[in-house]
Design an enzyme around this catalytic site. Structure first.
Site, short mmCIF file in Angstrom:
data_model
loop_
_atom_site.label_atom_id
_atom_site.label_comp_id
_atom_site.label_asym_id
_atom_site.label_seq_id
_atom_site.Cartn_x
_atom_site.Cartn_y
_atom_site.Cartn_z
N ARG A 41 0.82 -1.22 0.00
CA ARG A 41 0.00 0.00 0.00
C ARG A 41 0.85 1.27 0.00
NH1 ARG A 41 -4.74 -2.09 4.14
NH2 ARG A 41 -6.07 -3.01 2.54
N LYS A 198 -19.17 -18.34 4.10
CA LYS A 198 -20.61 -18.20 4.36
C LYS A 198 -21.38 -17.48 3.27
CE LYS A 198 -20.24 -18.18 9.40
NZ LYS A 198 -20.52 -17.39 10.62
N GLY A 351 -8.83 -10.20 0.45
CA GLY A 351 -7.57 -10.65 1.04
C GLY A 351 -7.14 -12.06 0.67
N GLY A 374 -13.46 -4.50 1.58
CA GLY A 374 -14.87 -4.16 1.77
C GLY A 374 -15.43 -3.31 0.65
#
Length: 397
Positions: A41, A198, A351, A374
């Protein structure tokens, strides 16, 4: 998407002699001693900073780091290690400035790093007072932090609202272009891979994609729920039985459009979840009650690889099996290599996905690797990110 781009402002000569405030994403992992363990980053933030410096701007850069408590400074929350690494990459000293909201001294052609923005009271809740104060520090605000674009905070939204000029940096611009290419105007067929433990965490993504993609590949625990919806036994695998109706609705939504959710025809099972657990390949119809599905089988992997190689656009989020364990990595490895070999434009994010890309060394063969977790997922859900929204508003005047 109509936004102002920092590169265009530089090319038009509008940056020389200006004060430029860059919101970067410098939220890097550190060890217990505070050393940066992975600096991607920081390296990714350099082009925007160099662009501003070469244009003759006075440059201020800030970022969040971790989850500090507003107004309470702790050394563990300091951007000091980032300032050091940024200085090495830029080949110049980068001074770290604390308590900067009420004023920053920086010469033209120079750069300072402003201490962790989440230490400022009002940052998380996007306080108007804070936004106006930060906007007063600069002539041009540059958002170059896609990883925080899904949050309406002081340095991602408030400052953009009140700054004289608000634009997207090169990293954010590239992200917008790649997402538009993959989702707004994709070359068909558009195939999405959505995998993870999930269904509940990615249900809205699955529902949104089911209305747009030509093929929806599910993997991991998500695939188990879809297998159950298709009437197959999944044994003691990770599964969400209460979400079988939701999985069925996604399958039907795709079917109505002549698209499909391929259900695994074979799987790799074990009796326990462990790296050294003996792995057995079974037909999907032969899974026993005490079996745990930890990967897709070789037939399924080959079928999916063929679909990916014939795709026009690929969106990838999540490994299809427990790729960290050698015995259960073949599915993810096959998918990764198929994406690398496919002529399709591919965009990958998340990730675990990035970890798989690094493990199989296909970084140069993926069309675009998204820097946001996200934020990437929210775009897949069809949401308009707050940072994009305010930049569009500002560009529209």
């Amino acid at each position: 998407m109509n936004i102002l781009r920092f590169e265009d402002l530089v090319a038009q000569g509008k940056v020389a002699g200006q004060r430029v405030f860059i919101r970067a994403d410098l939220n890097v992992p550190q060890d217990d001693a505070g050393n940066i363990t992975e600096d991607t980053r920081v390296r990714a933030s350099v082009p925007a900073i160099e662009l501003a410096l070469k244009a003759g701007a006075a440059v201020m850069v800030t970022s969040h780091l971790g989850r500090p408590t507003e107004g309470e400074f702790k050394m563990a929350d300091s951007l000091a290690p980032v300032a050091k690494r940024l200085g090495e990459l830029l080949g110049r000293e980068v001074k770290l400035v604390s308590n900067w909201v009420d004023g920053v001294t920086v010469a033209h052609g120079d750069v300072v790093l402003l201490e962790n923005c989440r230490l400022n009271k009002g940052e998380k809740k996007n306080s108007e007072e804070l936004g106006r104060k930060m906007a007063a520090l600069c002539d041009i605000f540059v958002n170059d932090a896609f990883g925080t674009a899904h949050r309406a905070e002081g340095t991602t939204y408030g400052i953009a609202q009140y700054a004289k000029v608000a634009c997207a940096g090169p990293l954010l611009s590239a992200e917008i272009d790649a997402l538009n290419k993959a989702l707004a105007a994709p070359k068909r067929p558009l195939v999405a891979i959505v995998a993870g433990s999930k269904v509940s965490s990615k249900l809205t993504i699955l529902e949104a994609l089911s209305k747009n993609v030509d093929g929806l590949i599910v993997g991991g625990g998500i695939a188990n729920t879809f297998m159950l919806a298709a009437g197959l036994n999944v044994g003691k695998s990770l599964v969400e039985r209460d979400l079988v109706p939701a999985a069925t609705a996604v399958i039907e939504s795709m079917k109505v459009r002549g698209a499909e959710v391929p259900i695994p025809e074979d799987v790799v099972v074990a009796k326990t979840f462990a790296a050294d657990a003996p792995a057995t390949v079974k037909a999907a119809a032969d899974v026993a009650d005490d079996d745990m599905i930890l990967d897709i089988g070789p037939k399924t992997a080959a079928t999916l690889a063929a679909k990916l190689k014939a795709a026009g656009t690929i969106v990838w989020n999540g490994p299809v099996g427990v790729f960290e364990f050698e015995a259960f990595e073949n599915g993810t490895k096959t998918i990764a290599k198929a994406i690398a070999e496919s002529p399709a434009f591919s965009i990958a994010g998340g990730g675990d996905t990035l970890a798989a890309i690094a493990k199989y060394g296909i970084e140069k063969d993926v069309g675009y690797i998204s820097t946001g977790g996200g934020a990437f997922l929210e775009v897949l859900e069809g949401k308009t990110l707050p940072a994009f929204e305010i930049l569009q508003k500002r560009a529209a005047g």
